[in-house]
Design an enzyme around this catalytic site. Structure first.
Site, PDB file in Angstrom:
ATOM      1  CB  ALA A 102     -34.668   2.112   8.558  1.00 45.88           C
ATOM      2  CB  VAL A 106     -28.437   3.444  -1.476  1.00 46.81           C
ATOM      3  CG1 VAL A 106     -27.199   2.953  -2.233  1.00 46.81           C
ATOM      4  CG2 VAL A 106     -28.416   2.890  -0.044  1.00 46.81           C
ATOM      5  CG  ASP A 218     -29.963  -5.403   9.343  1.00 48.63           C
ATOM      6  OD1 ASP A 218     -31.049  -5.978   9.544  1.00 48.63           O
ATOM      7  OD2 ASP A 218     -29.881  -4.278   8.817  1.00 48.63           O
TER       8      ASP A 218
END
Ligand SMILES: Nc1ncnc2c1ncn2[C@@H]1O[C@H](COP(=O)(O)OP(=O)(O)OP(=O)(O)O)[C@@H](O)[C@H]1O
Length: 392
Positions: A102, A106, A218
């Site tokens: 989001a 990477v 998370d």
């Protein structure tokens, strides 16, 4: 519990605030000494954030020795292990994107002076200044974190306002792995591998709580990484706390609420949430890894999606491919009443985890899955390409 009051705060900011204050003090001292506010960027994780856009793209990296991380790395006699050194984007060779979240992408990269492979997460500059400041303070803590079940963070730099976070490169994340297992190979993740994943993740979360007085906030399959040698490591905890504490983040994450009911419904949250909210998210993640599907229905709006978590009964793992012991562990994590939900000590003593990590079983299973993603003829692409082709 002696540390209950600290851990029950809605955000775990005590050590972070201390680190931020230390960073600010160091930056102020540098600025006072040099008369140049921007000069402090050369201290790596302690920049003056007010001048982000004009910062030179330089940071600090604390890397392992090449032999620790990659046999193919080219040794550099000047590069001693675990020493912090300056680096810039010119020291990195980009080997291509391996994931997208989001908040940015990477990429797999190589640190040219030593050949060490890295995963570099690039966070978009739309993240506000305060968030970036907290993020840097947290990173300075996590760079020194030493737990075999947590992916290493090596350091960070800024490039034109974007933050580049350098991490240990792993072979894949469990969200991709389970998609291949259930939707391509049409099989399931064996129970010893699930138990090993659970052990590694609970140990990582327990380390965060015991050593850094932090919770993750998370926990989900895309934040649990794996490699062919059977290692399982939790990632994204340093910045996660600053970035996920909003419904918007949950929406960005593809309408899959891993958040515990008490985090969604603030009226229920009388004393703030604690580590047990991460345990709920772990339960949701394990359910998904055991069955290949998210336990809640997809609704058209985020409100309905979240309401379902708060109002409905908790998911129950009953899949016959797993033992009663596995069901009991996952369903224990998914105890809806936070006061009755277990903490890490109880989970680590649960019979599902008592044999510890099973590196052998995990290595052969992960290797089997990753190898199945390479098409005949050996063309590149692998798991990332296969997962995007599956569109699940
Ligand atoms: N250290 C790493 N080694 C290997 N792959 C990684 C690494 N870090 C991240 N990835 C891959 O990159 C993907 C994107 O990661 P990122 O943290 O940006 O987003 P996410 O966790 O998928 O979603 P969100 O942004 O919602 O948290 C991950 O799903 C994972 O597959």
């Amino acid at each position: 519990m002696g540390d209950k009051s600290k851990l029950q705060k809605p955000r775990f900011e005590l050590p972070i605030a201390a680190a931020a204050a230390a960073a600010a003090a160091a930056a102020a001292a540098t600025a006072a000494a040099t008369g140049n506010d921007c000069r402090s960027v050369t201290t790596g994780l302690q920049p003056q954030l007010s001048c982000l856009s004009s910062m030179p793209a330089v940071g600090k990296l604390k890397l392992p020795s090449p032999s620790d991380s990659d046999a193919s790395a080219t040794a550099d006699s000047a590069a001693s292990p675990n020493v912090e050194r300056d680096f810039s984007v010119d020291d990195l060779e980009d080997l291509g994107e391996i994931g997208r979240g989001a908040f940015g992408t990477v990429n797999s990269m190589r640190y040219i002076p030593t050949g060490i492979p890295l995963a570099v997460k690039r966070i978009r500059s739309t993240v506000d200044e305060r968030t970036q400041k907290n993020m840097l303070a947290e990173l300075s803590i996590v760079v020194n974190c030493d737990c075999e079940f947590i992916a290493k963070s090596y350091g960070a730099l800024f490039k034109e306002g974007d933050c580049w976070i350098c991490m240990e490169l792993m072979d894949t994340s469990l969200d991709k792995l389970y998609r291949v297992v259930y939707h391509h190979l049409m099989t399931h993740i064996p129970e010893p591998v699930i138990a090993s994943i659970a052990y590694c993740t609970v140990s990582a979360l327990n380390y965060l709580k015991e050593h850094l007085k932090m919770m993750h906030r998370d926990v989900k399959p895309s934040n649990i990484l794996a490699d062919r040698s059977g290692q399982v490591k939790l990632c994204d905890f340093g910045i996660a706390g600053n970035l996920v504490d909003s419904i918007a983040k949950t929406r960005d994450a593809g309408c899959r609420p891993y958040m515990a009911p008490e985090r969604i419904d603030h009226q229920r949250m009388q004393d703030g949430y604690d580590v047990r909210s991460d345990i709920w998210s772990l339960g949701i993640s394990l359910y998904e890894l055991c069955t290949g599907r998210f336990p809640y229905k997809q609704w058209s709006t985020m409100f309905e999606q979240l309401e379902q978590v708060v109002k409905s009964d908790p998911p129950r793992l009953t899949d016959e491919r797993f033992s009663a012991n596995a069901h009991n562990f996952v369903n224990f994590c998914l105890t809806k009443d936070v006061q009755r939900r277990p903490k890490y000590r109880a989970l680590l003593q649960h019979s599902f985890l008592t044999s510890g990590p099973d590196r052998g079983a995990s290595a052969s299973f992960f290797d089997f899955v990753l190898t199945s993603c390479v098409p005949e003829g050996g063309a590149a692409g692998g798991i990332n390409e296969l997962v995007s082709a599956l569109r699940i």
